[in-house]
Design a protein around this motif. Structure first.
Motif, PDB file in Angstrom:
ATOM      1  N   PRO A 101       0.779  -1.244   0.000  1.00 19.09           N
ATOM      2  CA  PRO A 101       0.000   0.000   0.000  1.00 19.09           C
ATOM      3  C   PRO A 101       0.809   1.291   0.000  1.00 19.09           C
ATOM      4  CG  PRO A 101       0.177  -0.800   2.246  1.00 19.09           C
ATOM      5  CD  PRO A 101       0.949  -1.785   1.377  1.00 19.09           C
ATOM      6  N   HIS A 102       2.123   1.241   0.263  1.00 24.58           N
ATOM      7  CA  HIS A 102       2.827   2.472   0.600  1.00 24.58           C
ATOM      8  C   HIS A 102       2.833   3.512  -0.528  1.00 24.58           C
ATOM      9  CE1 HIS A 102       5.727  -0.423  -0.966  1.00 24.58           C
ATOM     10  NE2 HIS A 102       6.533   0.564  -1.311  1.00 24.58           N
ATOM     11  N   CYS A 103       3.075   3.084  -1.752  1.00 27.21           N
ATOM     12  CA  CYS A 103       3.112   4.049  -2.853  1.00 27.21           C
ATOM     13  C   CYS A 103       1.717   4.594  -3.156  1.00 27.21           C
ATOM     14  CB  CYS A 103       3.725   3.410  -4.096  1.00 27.21           C
ATOM     15  SG  CYS A 103       5.519   3.160  -3.973  1.00 27.21           S
ATOM     16  N   LEU A 104       0.716   3.739  -3.110  1.00 28.49           N
ATOM     17  CA  LEU A 104      -0.658   4.181  -3.344  1.00 28.49           C
ATOM     18  C   LEU A 104      -1.068   5.212  -2.313  1.00 28.49           C
ATOM     19  CD1 LEU A 104      -3.515   3.999  -4.598  1.00 28.49           C
ATOM     20  CD2 LEU A 104      -3.955   2.105  -2.995  1.00 28.49           C
ATOM     21  N   TYR A 105      -0.884   4.906  -1.027  1.00 31.83           N
ATOM     22  CA  TYR A 105      -1.306   5.823   0.029  1.00 31.83           C
ATOM     23  C   TYR A 105      -0.581   7.163  -0.091  1.00 31.83           C
ATOM     24  CZ  TYR A 105      -3.683   2.001   2.563  1.00 31.83           C
ATOM     25  OH  TYR A 105      -4.514   0.983   2.932  1.00 31.83           O
ATOM     26  N   ASP A 106       0.704   7.107  -0.410  1.00 30.97           N
ATOM     27  CA  ASP A 106       1.481   8.337  -0.539  1.00 30.97           C
ATOM     28  C   ASP A 106       0.961   9.194  -1.685  1.00 30.97           C
ATOM     29  OD1 ASP A 106       4.100   9.838   0.187  1.00 30.97           O
ATOM     30  OD2 ASP A 106       4.239   9.576  -1.977  1.00 30.97           O
ATOM     31  N   LEU A 107       0.687   8.590  -2.835  1.00 27.95           N
ATOM     32  CA  LEU A 107       0.196   9.351  -3.978  1.00 27.95           C
ATOM     33  C   LEU A 107      -1.190   9.927  -3.697  1.00 27.95           C
ATOM     34  CD1 LEU A 107       1.301   7.035  -6.920  1.00 27.95           C
ATOM     35  CD2 LEU A 107       2.299   9.244  -6.298  1.00 27.95           C
ATOM     36  N   VAL A 171       0.128   5.262 -13.539  1.00 25.36           N
ATOM     37  CA  VAL A 171       1.178   5.162 -12.530  1.00 25.36           C
ATOM     38  C   VAL A 171       1.092   3.781 -11.876  1.00 25.36           C
ATOM     39  CG1 VAL A 171       2.196   6.113 -10.431  1.00 25.36           C
ATOM     40  CG2 VAL A 171       1.055   7.629 -12.068  1.00 25.36           C
ATOM     41  N   MET A 172       2.164   3.016 -12.014  1.00 21.27           N
ATOM     42  CA  MET A 172       2.215   1.685 -11.409  1.00 21.27           C
ATOM     43  C   MET A 172       2.801   1.821  -9.997  1.00 21.27           C
ATOM     44  SD  MET A 172       3.571  -0.497 -14.705  1.00 21.27           S
ATOM     45  CE  MET A 172       3.454  -2.086 -13.867  1.00 21.27           C
ATOM     46  N   ALA A 173       1.903   1.904  -9.026  1.00 24.40           N
ATOM     47  CA  ALA A 173       2.300   2.097  -7.632  1.00 24.40           C
ATOM     48  C   ALA A 173       2.469   0.733  -6.972  1.00 24.40           C
ATOM     49  CB  ALA A 173       1.272   2.944  -6.890  1.00 24.40           C
ATOM     50  N   ARG A 174       3.546   0.054  -7.363  1.00 22.76           N
ATOM     51  CA  ARG A 174       3.811  -1.323  -6.935  1.00 22.76           C
ATOM     52  C   ARG A 174       2.725  -2.272  -7.453  1.00 22.76           C
ATOM     53  NH1 ARG A 174       8.634  -2.554  -6.199  1.00 22.76           N
ATOM     54  NH2 ARG A 174       8.237  -4.100  -4.590  1.00 22.76           N
ATOM     55  N   ASN A 193       6.700   3.459 -13.722  1.00 21.84           N
ATOM     56  CA  ASN A 193       6.856   2.305 -12.829  1.00 21.84           C
ATOM     57  C   ASN A 193       7.897   2.626 -11.759  1.00 21.84           C
ATOM     58  OD1 ASN A 193       6.481  -0.271 -11.825  1.00 21.84           O
ATOM     59  ND2 ASN A 193       7.937  -1.218 -13.221  1.00 21.84           N
ATOM     60  N   ILE A 194       7.791   1.954 -10.621  1.00 26.36           N
ATOM     61  CA  ILE A 194       8.747   2.112  -9.533  1.00 26.36           C
ATOM     62  C   ILE A 194       9.266   0.734  -9.140  1.00 26.36           C
ATOM     63  CG2 ILE A 194       6.885   2.036  -7.801  1.00 26.36           C
ATOM     64  CD1 ILE A 194      10.144   4.078  -7.442  1.00 26.36           C
ATOM     65  N   HIS A 195      10.562   0.639  -8.907  1.00 27.00           N
ATOM     66  CA  HIS A 195      11.102  -0.612  -8.363  1.00 27.00           C
ATOM     67  C   HIS A 195      12.342  -0.314  -7.550  1.00 27.00           C
ATOM     68  CE1 HIS A 195      14.431  -0.688 -11.214  1.00 27.00           C
ATOM     69  NE2 HIS A 195      13.601  -0.611 -12.225  1.00 27.00           N
ATOM     70  N   HIS A 196      12.718  -1.261  -6.741  1.00 28.36           N
ATOM     71  CA  HIS A 196      13.924  -1.114  -5.946  1.00 28.36           C
ATOM     72  C   HIS A 196      15.142  -1.154  -6.865  1.00 28.36           C
ATOM     73  CE1 HIS A 196      14.753  -5.397  -6.478  1.00 28.36           C
ATOM     74  NE2 HIS A 196      13.467  -5.593  -6.238  1.00 28.36           N
ATOM     75  N   SER A 197      16.184  -0.455  -6.463  1.00 28.67           N
ATOM     76  CA  SER A 197      17.374  -0.369  -7.313  1.00 28.67           C
ATOM     77  C   SER A 197      18.287  -1.575  -7.198  1.00 28.67           C
ATOM     78  CB  SER A 197      18.162   0.906  -6.982  1.00 28.67           C
ATOM     79  OG  SER A 197      17.479   2.033  -7.467  1.00 28.67           O
ATOM     80  N   PHE A 198      17.829  -2.643  -6.513  1.00 34.04           N
ATOM     81  CA  PHE A 198      18.619  -3.859  -6.456  1.00 34.04           C
ATOM     82  C   PHE A 198      18.619  -4.582  -7.804  1.00 34.04           C
ATOM     83  CE2 PHE A 198      17.037  -4.000  -1.867  1.00 34.04           C
ATOM     84  CZ  PHE A 198      18.131  -3.295  -1.403  1.00 34.04           C
ATOM     85  N   LEU A 199      17.574  -4.318  -8.620  1.00 32.85           N
ATOM     86  CA  LEU A 199      17.514  -5.004  -9.904  1.00 32.85           C
ATOM     87  C   LEU A 199      18.742  -4.663 -10.730  1.00 32.85           C
ATOM     88  CD1 LEU A 199      13.764  -4.447 -10.832  1.00 32.85           C
ATOM     89  CD2 LEU A 199      14.813  -6.583 -10.128  1.00 32.85           C
ATOM     90  N   ASP A 258      10.278   3.995   2.115  1.00 32.36           N
ATOM     91  CA  ASP A 258      10.370   5.456   2.162  1.00 32.36           C
ATOM     92  C   ASP A 258      11.012   6.003   0.884  1.00 32.36           C
ATOM     93  OD1 ASP A 258       9.198   5.620   4.639  1.00 32.36           O
ATOM     94  OD2 ASP A 258      11.078   5.804   5.754  1.00 32.36           O
ATOM     95  N   VAL A 259      12.098   5.369   0.466  1.00 32.07           N
ATOM     96  CA  VAL A 259      12.773   5.828  -0.743  1.00 32.07           C
ATOM     97  C   VAL A 259      11.866   5.657  -1.954  1.00 32.07           C
ATOM     98  CG1 VAL A 259      14.790   5.551  -2.232  1.00 32.07           C
ATOM     99  CG2 VAL A 259      15.031   5.294   0.239  1.00 32.07           C
ATOM    100  N   GLU A 260      11.175   4.524  -2.044  1.00 33.29           N
ATOM    101  CA  GLU A 260      10.290   4.259  -3.174  1.00 33.29           C
ATOM    102  C   GLU A 260       9.191   5.316  -3.291  1.00 33.29           C
ATOM    103  OE1 GLU A 260       8.743   0.311  -2.824  1.00 33.29           O
ATOM    104  OE2 GLU A 260      10.729  -0.623  -2.869  1.00 33.29           O
ATOM    105  N   THR A 261       8.551   5.657  -2.166  1.00 32.77           N
ATOM    106  CA  THR A 261       7.456   6.629  -2.232  1.00 32.77           C
ATOM    107  C   THR A 261       7.963   7.989  -2.696  1.00 32.77           C
ATOM    108  OG1 THR A 261       7.711   7.116   0.136  1.00 32.77           O
ATOM    109  CG2 THR A 261       6.067   5.480  -0.479  1.00 32.77           C
ATOM    110  N   ASN A 262       9.105   8.418  -2.185  1.00 31.28           N
ATOM    111  CA  ASN A 262       9.635   9.730  -2.561  1.00 31.28           C
ATOM    112  C   ASN A 262      10.059   9.766  -4.022  1.00 31.28           C
ATOM    113  OD1 ASN A 262       9.303  10.976  -0.044  1.00 31.28           O
ATOM    114  ND2 ASN A 262      11.214  10.137   0.730  1.00 31.28           N
ATOM    115  N   VAL A 263      10.723   8.712  -4.474  1.00 31.37           N
ATOM    116  CA  VAL A 263      11.192   8.668  -5.860  1.00 31.37           C
ATOM    117  C   VAL A 263      10.016   8.636  -6.827  1.00 31.37           C
ATOM    118  CG1 VAL A 263      12.372   7.214  -7.562  1.00 31.37           C
ATOM    119  CG2 VAL A 263      13.443   7.670  -5.352  1.00 31.37           C
ATOM    120  N   LEU A 264       9.001   7.825  -6.524  1.00 27.95           N
ATOM    121  CA  LEU A 264       7.841   7.747  -7.411  1.00 27.95           C
ATOM    122  C   LEU A 264       7.112   9.085  -7.454  1.00 27.95           C
ATOM    123  CD1 LEU A 264       6.003   6.131  -9.253  1.00 27.95           C
ATOM    124  CD2 LEU A 264       4.745   5.350  -7.223  1.00 27.95           C
ATOM    125  N   ALA A 265       6.931   9.721  -6.306  1.00 29.89           N
ATOM    126  CA  ALA A 265       6.240  11.012  -6.281  1.00 29.89           C
ATOM    127  C   ALA A 265       6.999  12.056  -7.095  1.00 29.89           C
ATOM    128  CB  ALA A 265       6.060  11.486  -4.845  1.00 29.89           C
TER     129      ALA A 265
END
Length: 287
Positions: A101-107, A171-174, A193-199, A258-265
């Motif tokens: 839910p984190h990206c959706l709620y933030d947006l 917007v693909m919020a996860r 789209n948003i994803h972790h930078s481990f990829l 936290d990083v994902e929500t800020n970067v996507l926003a």
């Protein structure tokens, strides 16, 4: 008075800035912000000139359409690619999400507070978990479950829903489903789209657990436009956070969210404010 944004690109050549400014002035418009960049390509293309101009159409009776008609000779002369947007009209947008839910709620929060200038038309999810929050915020929620067998039909329903709501930006919020090439082709450079930078280092489930097991010292996130090449589209925004051996999996996950929500926003805001130009697989993101 109407504020507009003009994004343009063309082969770098003498006189582009002067001709563009003169055409804007001749149409009775007032430039209030301008930024430019020259990409020095190595190869046959040569250098490419990019510019973003914000201007007010102050002359009575002017419109974006009339401006484009008047600007056409300049665009032709310099072989320009031109994109004109009206800042007074928020972009019709859909958010797609799954269980996280984190990206959706933030947006949703940033939209309701007026921080994101989007016309949020619908939230679409393959799970029904977040219906209450979407509807509480006043956004229609459409639940379209999917399995491996039903994926083509479900995707067709998603596309029909986007068309029904007149959506321009997705917007693909996860949203944890891979979109087909046909789907992405309907929204070129209009799916974020948003994803972790481990990829691609930690693919599959539980990337933060994998990262913890490897003892990573840096976590982050990347927001990009979706293209047919999975997770290879032009990057809009990125950020990182240093971590140590002391963080647990849960702490790494929380920091990563936290990083994902800020970067996507940041990426969504840049698109909505028409500050992103693309050239091949690279973006130019204006301030």
């Amino acid at each position: 008075m109407m504020s507009s944004v003009l994004l343009l690109s063309c082969p770098d050549q003498q006189g582009v800035v002067a001709a563009t400014a003169a055409a804007i002035a001749a149409h009775g418009a007032n430039i209030i912000h301008a930024e430019q960049y020259v990409k020095a390509d190595v190869g046959d293309d040569g250098s490419v000139f990019f510019q973003r101009l914000v201007f007010d159409l102050v002359r009575p009776g002017t419109s974006p359409e009339s401006f484009l008609d008047a600007f056409a000779p300049v665009a032709t002369r310099f072989d320009m690619t031109v994109d004109l947007r009206d800042l007074s009209t928020p972009t019709p947008t859909a958010i797609m999400c799954s269980k996280q839910p984190h990206c959706l709620y933030d947006l949703l929060t940033r939209w309701r507070s007026g921080e994101l200038p989007m016309d949020l038309r619908v939230v679409i999810s393959n799970h029904d978990d977040h219906r209450n929050i979407a509807e509480h915020m006043g956004v229609p929620f459409v639940h379209l479950p999917v399995t491996k067998e039903t994926k083509p039909d479900q995707e067709a329903q998603v596309l029909a829903t986007l068309e029904e709501h007149g959506v321009d930006l997705v917007v693909m919020a996860r949203y944890m489903q891979i979109l087909s090439d046909d789907f992405i082709g309907r929204f070129p450079m209009r799916i974020i789209n948003i994803h972790h930078s481990f990829l691609p280092a930690f693919v599959g489930a539980n990337p933060y657990r994998q990262a913890h097991e490897r003892g990573v010292k840096l976590i982050g996130a990347t927001a990009h436009y979706a293209t047919a090449e999975l997770d290879e589209g032009p990057i809009i925004s990125q950020d990182t956070q240093h971590v140590t051996h002391r963080e647990t999996v849960a702490q790494l996950t929380a920091a990563g969210r936290d990083v994902e929500t800020n970067v996507l926003a940041r990426a969504v805001r840049a698109h909505l404010e028409h500050r992103v130009a693309t050239h091949g697989n690279k973006t130019i993101v204006y301030n």
